[in-house]
Design an enzyme around this catalytic site. Sequence first.
Site, PDB file in Angstrom:
ATOM      1  N   LYS A 282       0.988  -1.131  -0.204  1.00 10.27           N
ATOM      2  CA  LYS A 282       0.419  -0.128   0.245  1.00 10.27           C
ATOM      3  C   LYS A 282       0.700   0.992  -0.064  1.00 10.27           C
ATOM      4  O   LYS A 282       2.044   0.837   0.281  1.00 10.27           O
ATOM      5  CB  LYS A 282      -1.095   0.251   1.283  1.00 10.27           C
ATOM      6  CG  LYS A 282      -2.056  -0.907   1.670  1.00 10.27           C
ATOM      7  CD  LYS A 282      -2.553  -0.733   2.439  1.00 10.27           C
ATOM      8  CE  LYS A 282      -3.652  -1.856   2.495  1.00 10.27           C
ATOM      9  NZ  LYS A 282      -4.530  -1.776   1.956  1.00 10.27           N
ATOM     10  N   ARG A 356      -9.867 -11.687   1.967  1.00 11.68           N
ATOM     11  CA  ARG A 356     -10.864 -13.666   1.412  1.00 11.68           C
ATOM     12  C   ARG A 356      -9.862 -14.418   0.883  1.00 11.68           C
ATOM     13  O   ARG A 356     -10.996 -15.464   0.365  1.00 11.68           O
ATOM     14  CB  ARG A 356     -11.441 -12.834  -0.114  1.00 11.68           C
ATOM     15  CG  ARG A 356      -9.847 -12.383  -1.351  1.00 11.68           C
ATOM     16  CD  ARG A 356     -10.151 -11.395  -2.643  1.00 11.68           C
ATOM     17  NE  ARG A 356     -10.416 -10.332  -2.286  1.00 11.68           N
ATOM     18  CZ  ARG A 356     -10.995  -9.275  -3.230  1.00 11.68           C
ATOM     19  NH1 ARG A 356     -11.123  -9.518  -4.361  1.00 11.68           N
ATOM     20  NH2 ARG A 356     -11.132  -8.141  -2.554  1.00 11.68           N
TER      21      ARG A 356
END
Length: 501
Positions: A282, A356
């Site tokens: 990020k 996920r």
Amino acid sequence: MHIQLITQAVQDIQCDALLVGAAIKAPKQNEGGIVLSATAEAVDKLLDGLISERSADGEFQGKLGEMLTLHPRGRLASRRVIVVGLGPQAQLTAQSLRRATAIAARHAQNTGAQHIVLAAQGNPATPHYTQAQVEGALLGLYKFDHYFSTREENKTVSRIAVLVENSSAEDLQQALQKGRILAEATNFARDLVNEPPIVLTPTELANRAAAMARRVGLDCEIFDKDKITELKMGGLLGVTQGSAEPPRFVILRYRGAPDSTNKGLALVGKGITFDSGGLSLKTAAGMEDMKSDMGGAAAVLGAMQAIAQLKPPINVTALVPTCENMPSGTSYRPGDILRISNGKTIEIVNTDAEGRLILSDALSYAAKEGLSPIIDLATLTGGVVVALGSFMTGLFCNDEQLSQEIISAGQSAGEKYWPMPLDDDYNEQIKSDIADIKQTGGREASSVTAAKILQNFVGDAKWAHLDIAGTAFVETKKPYQEKGATGVGVRMLAELALRLA
């Protein structure tokens, strides 16, 4: 925090701040003005119409959260009176009362009050509104100040009383206790999210879950890395590869219906205690608040604390996969293929789509146990923030009745859930050439394709996925809450468990 119901003449109530309510009068033939609660009306008479006078002057109009502070100067035993606006009288709800009480309680605390009395609703009190006032006060008074070198103990409310006509009424006592339980569970979740990641590692999150379970009487099991490896949880193991911190898999069980053949509800929470993005790193700004990436886990743990205390006759199991997502020479990579515990494989495209993966293992575990419905909460996608902002949680569900029950429970808790699509057309975006599923479907409909990936791991169970990326953490301080964790999902899940029971 000491909380009680009291029955007392308003002029005799000794406290630092008496909170009373006033709503906007429904307009009739150009009439304006405010409608005072019963207690506010009594205060107004004792103060020779001062509230009415300030309203007539336009100083106070009754807008939701608007405040007017009065100093009785000996006419009342209370040091000050805070009149809080409840908004239009015709639109008064538990949520507007909850919000107004939170604003007034925070204001009272910030001005040094230590003992406050809640009478925003006035008399006669109802259980619904009594609960809302207690919830609002405790949620509004919350602050995360554990790491200041000096703490302002004299600016912390330590006693709350709710003014009612009959303080021994059983329904009002139950309402007070329910409000306290739900608010304290929400604040427990907020504490978890607000903790710095150097403190709240996966191991520490598991330890706090275990401590809470002992405190409220839940069964607790914690799987270490060896057990996780034995269970072939390839998603959880893959994400944790780059971190020096070992993963944990937390299972909490509440047996409210021990004789039932129904294994009951499953609550699954994403527990990434810090998300750097892994090798798909990020930006610095994008990483700043990534301690909040375990907001789903915190919500599930908070809900279990509340459920254990509210004791609904239903079985509930919480599953929390927790780890860090860090970059290192051992990190999982784009191009890797991970095998989830139900045998399905996922092609890795972006290591910053890690939630996920760990949820897939937890959902597979819930499905294998035969739990239904399964509800997972996760700060999963930026896409849902683009779609819904910070006011609504995205709701993806394979069962219409369950979807409506979640929305209704959310309305009761003052939380908004918006149904999102799960059409099979979106499966095209997550097809892989080399594995069963591709980890991301690209930018288009990113929150939908993330949900479609999760759907592969729930089997035949009724299932709902709540993407709380926009609602779990707020960037700015508001009149009714601190900057940081919101605790979204805790009270909705507890309310849902009560209704399903």
